[in-house]
Design an enzyme around this catalytic site. Structure first.
Site, PDB file in Angstrom:
ATOM      1  N   HIS A  95       0.835  -1.208   0.000  1.00  0.00           N
ATOM      2  CA  HIS A  95       0.000   0.000   0.000  1.00  0.00           C
ATOM      3  C   HIS A  95       0.863   1.249   0.000  1.00  0.00           C
ATOM      4  O   HIS A  95       1.765   1.405   0.809  1.00  0.00           O
ATOM      5  CB  HIS A  95      -1.011   0.007   1.154  1.00  0.00           C
ATOM      6  CG  HIS A  95      -0.435  -0.287   2.499  1.00  0.00           C
ATOM      7  ND1 HIS A  95      -0.107  -1.553   2.922  1.00  0.00           N
ATOM      8  CD2 HIS A  95      -0.129   0.528   3.530  1.00  0.00           C
ATOM      9  CE1 HIS A  95       0.355  -1.514   4.158  1.00  0.00           C
ATOM     10  NE2 HIS A  95       0.367  -0.255   4.546  1.00  0.00           N
TER      11      HIS A  95
HETATM   12  P1  AMP Z   1       1.237   0.801   7.431  1.00  0.00           P
HETATM   13  O1  AMP Z   1       1.862   1.135   8.734  1.00  0.00           O
HETATM   14  O2  AMP Z   1       2.032   1.364   6.276  1.00  0.00           O
HETATM   15  O3  AMP Z   1       0.949  -0.676   7.261  1.00  0.00           O
HETATM   16  O4  AMP Z   1      -0.130   1.581   7.382  1.00  0.00           O
HETATM   17  C1  AMP Z   1      -1.381   0.981   7.454  1.00  0.00           C
HETATM   18  C2  AMP Z   1      -2.406   2.086   7.276  1.00  0.00           C
HETATM   19  O5  AMP Z   1      -3.687   1.470   7.167  1.00  0.00           O
HETATM   20  C3  AMP Z   1      -2.486   3.041   8.438  1.00  0.00           C
HETATM   21  O6  AMP Z   1      -2.350   4.378   7.945  1.00  0.00           O
HETATM   22  C4  AMP Z   1      -3.859   2.808   9.066  1.00  0.00           C
HETATM   23  O7  AMP Z   1      -4.470   3.984   9.535  1.00  0.00           O
HETATM   24  C5  AMP Z   1      -4.642   2.214   7.909  1.00  0.00           C
HETATM   25  N1  AMP Z   1      -5.672   1.255   8.263  1.00  0.00           N
HETATM   26  C6  AMP Z   1      -5.675   0.378   9.300  1.00  0.00           C
HETATM   27  N2  AMP Z   1      -6.749  -0.446   9.225  1.00  0.00           N
HETATM   28  C7  AMP Z   1      -7.435  -0.067   8.118  1.00  0.00           C
HETATM   29  C8  AMP Z   1      -8.616  -0.531   7.490  1.00  0.00           C
HETATM   30  N3  AMP Z   1      -9.298  -1.580   7.990  1.00  0.00           N
HETATM   31  N4  AMP Z   1      -9.039   0.081   6.372  1.00  0.00           N
HETATM   32  C9  AMP Z   1      -8.362   1.138   5.851  1.00  0.00           C
HETATM   33  N5  AMP Z   1      -7.231   1.627   6.393  1.00  0.00           N
HETATM   34  C10 AMP Z   1      -6.768   1.026   7.505  1.00  0.00           C
END
Ligand code: AMP
Length: 177
Positions: A95
């Site tokens: 992502h």
């Molecule tokens: P990372 O630390 O790069 O894996 O970031 C994960 C991101 O996903 C964070 O910015 C969270 O706020 C976001 N996040 C966590 N759970 C969800 C979810 N169920 N749907 C959408 N975004 C999410």
């Protein structure tokens, strides 16, 4: 592995979060935005994360970057966004973060949150693409270096102010332009 690790894959299908989709990617709103505007770009192809990227992923990485910039031009012309990946992501499925540079959000709570975007823990999309072009893999910092990034003393990303804690940083962000 815990099911929460795959929560983004579920969110890719959520019409409330989805803002763009085509045959290759989905763009969703980050559910816990760390800035006023915060999105995630995910490939439909099952790519777990940045660690295992190789030359075969170059075209999808470039596509994600191009579509992200198109999306931002269309919806947020004039606002500054940062485009990048966390060196150690917490969730599965590659992502790409698109985050506006105000960092004004109630979900931005901890120094770890702050440092994950404002230190070299945050790897620009352009660097990831260049690494793949130059080396065929992403040049990641060592785990101990990543940990140190997350423990960096707080510093404003726009000026030299060094707040002593998160409330002080958040107060400062309201006035710093
Ligand atoms: P990372 O630390 O790069 O894996 O970031 C994960 C991101 O996903 C964070 O910015 C969270 O706020 C976001 N996040 C966590 N759970 C969800 C979810 N169920 N749907 C959408 N975004 C999410």
């Amino acid at each position: 592995m815990g099911e929460w690790k795959f929560s983004l894959v579920k969110s890719m299908e959520d019409p409330v979060l989805q803002v763009y989709t085509d045959d290759k990617i989905v763009i969703i709103k980050d559910k816990y935005p760390k800035s006023e505007y915060h999105y995630l770009v995910l490939p439909k192809e099952n790519i777990s994360g940045i660690r295992l990227l190789n030359s075969s992923h170059l075209s999808i990485l470039k596509y994600m970057d191009t579509k992200a910039r198109e999306f931002l031009r269309e919806h947020y012309e004039g606002l500054v966004f940062w485009l990048g990946y966390h060196a150690v992501p917490s969730l599965q499925r590659l992502h790409l973060h698109l985050i506006s540079d105000d960092f004004k959000s109630t979900a931005l709570k901890t120094a770890k949150h702050w440092n994950s975007f404002t230190t070299h823990f945050f790897l620009p999309s352009s660097k990831i693409i260049k690494d793949i072009e130059d080396f065929g893999s992403v040049q990641l910092p060592e785990p101990s270096v990543c940990e140190a990034y997350l423990k960096t003393k707080l510093k404003c990303h726009k000026c030299s102010f060094k707040p002593s804690n998160m409330p002080s940083l958040k107060q400062h962000l309201n006035d710093c332009h």
